[in-house]
Write an enzyme that holds these catalytic residues in place. Sequence first.
Site, PDB file in Angstrom:
ATOM      1  N   GLU A   1       2.748   6.677  -9.873  1.00  0.00           N
ATOM      2  CA  GLU A   1       3.711   7.048  -8.821  1.00  0.00           C
ATOM      3  C   GLU A   1       5.130   6.624  -9.201  1.00  0.00           C
ATOM      4  O   GLU A   1       6.082   7.370  -9.012  1.00  0.00           O
ATOM      5  CB  GLU A   1       3.328   6.396  -7.493  1.00  0.00           C
ATOM      6  CG  GLU A   1       2.137   7.026  -6.823  1.00  0.00           C
ATOM      7  CD  GLU A   1       1.706   6.219  -5.603  1.00  0.00           C
ATOM      8  OE1 GLU A   1       1.756   6.769  -4.504  1.00  0.00           O
ATOM      9  OE2 GLU A   1       1.330   5.039  -5.758  1.00  0.00           O
TER      10      GLU A   1
ATOM     11  N   SER B   1       0.851  -1.189   0.000  1.00  0.00           N
ATOM     12  CA  SER B   1       0.000   0.000   0.000  1.00  0.00           C
ATOM     13  C   SER B   1       0.883   1.235   0.000  1.00  0.00           C
ATOM     14  O   SER B   1       2.113   1.136   0.066  1.00  0.00           O
ATOM     15  CB  SER B   1      -0.904   0.000   1.229  1.00  0.00           C
ATOM     16  OG  SER B   1      -0.115   0.223   2.377  1.00  0.00           O
ATOM     17  N   LYS B   2       0.236   2.376  -0.045  1.00  0.00           N
ATOM     18  CA  LYS B   2       0.933   3.665  -0.117  1.00  0.00           C
ATOM     19  C   LYS B   2       2.009   3.830   0.946  1.00  0.00           C
ATOM     20  O   LYS B   2       3.043   4.430   0.699  1.00  0.00           O
ATOM     21  CB  LYS B   2      -0.093   4.786   0.072  1.00  0.00           C
ATOM     22  CG  LYS B   2      -0.599   5.355  -1.230  1.00  0.00           C
ATOM     23  CD  LYS B   2      -1.098   6.766  -0.988  1.00  0.00           C
ATOM     24  CE  LYS B   2      -1.318   7.558  -2.244  1.00  0.00           C
ATOM     25  NZ  LYS B   2      -0.992   7.018  -3.504  1.00  0.00           N
ATOM     26  N   ARG B   3       1.732   3.317   2.140  1.00  0.00           N
ATOM     27  CA  ARG B   3       2.690   3.577   3.226  1.00  0.00           C
ATOM     28  C   ARG B   3       4.043   2.909   2.980  1.00  0.00           C
ATOM     29  O   ARG B   3       5.046   3.288   3.574  1.00  0.00           O
ATOM     30  CB  ARG B   3       2.099   3.194   4.590  1.00  0.00           C
ATOM     31  CG  ARG B   3       2.095   1.731   4.862  1.00  0.00           C
ATOM     32  CD  ARG B   3       1.331   1.374   6.112  1.00  0.00           C
ATOM     33  NE  ARG B   3       0.963  -0.019   6.049  1.00  0.00           N
ATOM     34  CZ  ARG B   3       1.753  -1.024   6.389  1.00  0.00           C
ATOM     35  NH1 ARG B   3       2.961  -0.792   6.849  1.00  0.00           N
ATOM     36  NH2 ARG B   3       1.352  -2.266   6.276  1.00  0.00           N
TER      37      ARG B   3
END
Length: 467
Positions: free
Chosen positions: A250, A240-242
């Site tokens: 991205e 995920s993004k984290r």
Amino acid sequence: MTVRTRFAPSPTGLLHIGNARAALFNYLYAKHHNGQFLLRIEDTDKERSTQQAVDVIFDGLAWMGLTPDEEPVYQSTRIKRHQEVALHLLETGKAYKCFCTQEELADMRAKAQAEGKPPRYNGYWRDRDESEAPEGAPYTVRIKAPHEGKTILNDLVQGEVTVANIELDDMIILRADGTPTYQHAVVCDDHDMNITHVIRGDDHLTNTFRQLMIYRAMGWDIPNFAHLPLIHGPDGAKLSKRHGASSVVEFRDEGYLPEALCNYLLRLGWGHGDDEILDREEQIKLFDLDGVGRSPSRMDYAKLMHVNGYWLRQADDQRLVKDVVSRLSNNPDLILDQSHQDRLLTLMPGLKERAKNLVELAENSQFIFAQTPLSFTDKAQKLLTEENCDMLSKLASQLATLTPFTKETINHLLHEFAEKESLKLGKVAQPLRAAVTGSTMSPGIDDTLLALGKEEVLARLGAVTNG
Ligand code: GLU
């Protein structure tokens, strides 16, 4: 049989790299077998499926070089066909109308749960006549799930997977408003598109058993299935993004080259000996599903960066100039005209050796387009002492008369100058680099001066020595 694979994303607004990898595997598998790779946009959720969200998929695939062999199919345009198939299943007694209200379904679930059973539909309308339903009552269409036996799937990645049919319930294929469910639409579309291999994330494995009911009920050939393990973060949790970048945009924004991302995604979960670096041609030649592992892969950003550095050094200089210019184009203080781009082109071989990604490359290239006075990094500023500026002033007057201004003459002058001043070459070159680039990092000083050109070098030296 011609192999036909498909990538069937739902336009959510981003292309997650798990999906991007599924697209890559579908593409490579099709190409390896001289088949076709197709794209289906699963845009039945009208609210989310904006043109912008669809474009994210098109752009991402184009960036990765995964061009479909036919026009994309939009699932939303096929609703009539999905309804037609559902109707056929009704007519042949393979499906039935269910008139249960929301309350009745909720009660059914609560009751099942109270009895410790899975909260499934209990088949209330399966054998009931529709004349028992209130006049004009809305209904869903449910498929009749097999009650006995088991379903075996020979998955090309997961191996043999078995589910007891008792686990399957009479799932809805058409909602009360007449729209098809995901399970139903996917099967109709894969069948009509003559898909021979469904290659997708293993989060769809349970769906496959449900979808098989529709193939069987329709008497359709069942395609081969391959369920790919998901990509996890470095800590083993779902990516995920984290963890860092997780969508194609991205990665692109963070300066990864598409060939690096594809190369890395392929090697993540598919092995071919120790070969780390594979170009598209080799990927197509070597890829097959038997090399895909069964366990989730862990994203290793450091390794990706390493692969990126390799592909950056291989990349065409002109292409890199274009990329750098577009990354710098929102800075109004830079002069990005053709002659400055030509300067960047001559320096590109040295610059690309020193950068790990395109963002860094753009940062390191910025000095070429900058106007005097430059802004200086702290380290560069420290080198511009009064003493050094005096030295640079002297050097500037000698450079001013240097003709021709070539790499050889520049080198010769710098050596001679350092010797006369009893300085090591670095003691001349470092302040000089700081003065003309604003930083302490650049390709060789001779190449840097040459690329900037005499006039610009003197202007930049003038800006620090007179200041
Ligand atoms: N549209 C589904 C998704 O994005 C994939 C369907 C499939 O590959 O069968 O998860």
